[in-house]
Motif scaffolding. Sequence first.
Motif, PDB file in Angstrom:
ATOM      1  N   LEU A  15      62.994  77.025 -69.708  1.00 41.55           N
ATOM      2  CA  LEU A  15      63.054  76.455 -68.363  1.00 41.55           C
ATOM      3  C   LEU A  15      63.787  77.327 -67.349  1.00 41.55           C
ATOM      4  O   LEU A  15      63.546  77.215 -66.151  1.00 41.55           O
ATOM      5  N   GLN A  16      64.692  78.204 -67.812  1.00 38.87           N
ATOM      6  CA  GLN A  16      65.518  78.957 -66.857  1.00 38.87           C
ATOM      7  C   GLN A  16      64.690  79.796 -65.887  1.00 38.87           C
ATOM      8  O   GLN A  16      65.092  80.028 -64.750  1.00 38.87           O
ATOM      9  N   TYR A  17      63.505  80.241 -66.332  1.00 41.80           N
ATOM     10  CA  TYR A  17      62.682  81.085 -65.457  1.00 41.80           C
ATOM     11  C   TYR A  17      62.173  80.326 -64.234  1.00 41.80           C
ATOM     12  O   TYR A  17      61.764  80.924 -63.249  1.00 41.80           O
ATOM     13  N   TYR A  18      62.136  79.000 -64.329  1.00 42.69           N
ATOM     14  CA  TYR A  18      61.533  78.208 -63.255  1.00 42.69           C
ATOM     15  C   TYR A  18      62.591  77.679 -62.284  1.00 42.69           C
ATOM     16  O   TYR A  18      62.298  76.859 -61.430  1.00 42.69           O
ATOM     17  N   ASP A  19      63.834  78.124 -62.456  1.00 38.22           N
ATOM     18  CA  ASP A  19      64.961  77.613 -61.670  1.00 38.22           C
ATOM     19  C   ASP A  19      65.629  78.815 -61.006  1.00 38.22           C
ATOM     20  O   ASP A  19      66.255  79.627 -61.682  1.00 38.22           O
ATOM     21  N   SER A  20      65.479  78.952 -59.663  1.00 37.79           N
ATOM     22  CA  SER A  20      65.872  80.237 -59.057  1.00 37.79           C
ATOM     23  C   SER A  20      67.381  80.452 -59.043  1.00 37.79           C
ATOM     24  O   SER A  20      67.845  81.567 -59.211  1.00 37.79           O
TER      25      SER A  20
END
Length: 511
Positions: A318-323
């Motif tokens: 999920l971290q990739y989708y949270d700027s």
Amino acid sequence: MMVLYARGKNAALTELGRTEVILNSLNPTWITKHTLIYNFEVVQVLVFRVYDVDTQFHNIDVKMLKLEEQQYLGEATCALSEIITKFDRSMTLDLHRREDSIRSTQSQNCGKLLVHAEECVSSKTTIEMILRCSDLEYRDLFSRSDPFLLLSKVVEGGSHIPICKTEVIKNDHNPIWKPVFLNIQQVGSKESPLIIECYNFNSNGKHDLMGKVQKSLVELEKLYSGGQGENFISSAPAGHNSHNKVLKSQLFVDKFSESIQYSFLDYLAGGFELNFMVAIDFTASNGNPRLPDSLHYIDPSGRPNAYQRAVLEVGEVLQYYDSDKRFPTWGFGARPIDAPVSHCFNLNGSSHCCEVEGIQGIMMAYTSALLNVSLAGPTLFGPVISNAALIASQSVANGGRKYFVLLIITDGVVTDLQETKDALVKASDLPLSILIVGVGGADFKEMEILDADKGERLESSSGRVASRDIVQFVPFRDVQSGEISVVQALLAELPTQFLSYMRSRNILPNS
């Protein structure tokens, strides 16, 4: 020439394709496109290697070229999710040489690689089907049949990932279900096999399999156009040599239509983000964290415990989708220093700020919290869910383009079941999904009730029904031996939940 690879779990590379060779150019722009299947639920690492092809090989088909005979110019690595979350789905990567990075001295500049991704239109195609069955067989004389269908895709290794399920129809041997919507991207392609299983619903969560059919979307469309039914087969129980038996019950497709709908990737391109939140169970049933048999034991060897593994596995996807990578993180069911038992405290010990920096921040806050709180009880989810819902509702009020994902990791059965249901029904109108991971050996039957996958939509104490299914539950021990990690099974449904929220609110990607 550029060669594209996928890097697997054990760092093994699989070649996905090669570009054409561009002659005598230090600034080549390749035309060849490589088509990949995007799987939201895993981190897909791509490796790009650039080669200088010697003149003597220029007339040979690129697939036949031996790479060891070409001059290696450098490589770059990134995750597919990094590219597709960029504003224009383009990313510039620095090329470096393998041997340089091993020496870890200043690796020389080998140029840059610009990568651009676009979504194939086929994956925006949504199929709407109305499915019905005839002559479902009685499980036994005195019981009713309350059938529902579960549709799963078959992944490498032969495992099944459920992608969609119908509602339960009470006491009906010839049920017609409400329309189901499938995105081609979820399935893979129209030719990919789907397993359609018909179950008799059981409130204890142990549903009886009444029969199954394996068909691709192409074959289901043929059933529709020909008005034909397909007989279910019953699987022989494991360990029996008997063959599958053809049943007289049949599956019919009463409607099959295709339409283009905005995909999950369209919303990402429109600037929507997923925001990750975590809540960790600090109740006493976890055992004394200083003892090795505790679920909260921190192993000096660095081997992560079940709580840490669940955070890492969900977080790394999920971290990739949270700027901004600032994650609200709470604990519940413990007594912070000099304070009463709290059912939602900031894991970082701060009195006013619940956010931590990155996945590492969650890990550090977790280990320090173990030293600063004393485990207590009972297990209440209501306060944590209400807190997450508050953040989501404030984001909506501010016109935020965010969708929130709350991961709750727990070792026990929830004691405030009705309050939890009330909080979930209220939250079902918000841009929020909740993943619950059960760790340890408790009996998690109660949790199955919260996951509407296992039955009907949740109802609050005032009789209000959840507007959509926002909870996924999985016991961590369930899938350890199989191919699919627990987390993949959990995350696979997130894009669908995201889209069901956006569509129900008529929110467009570029609005």
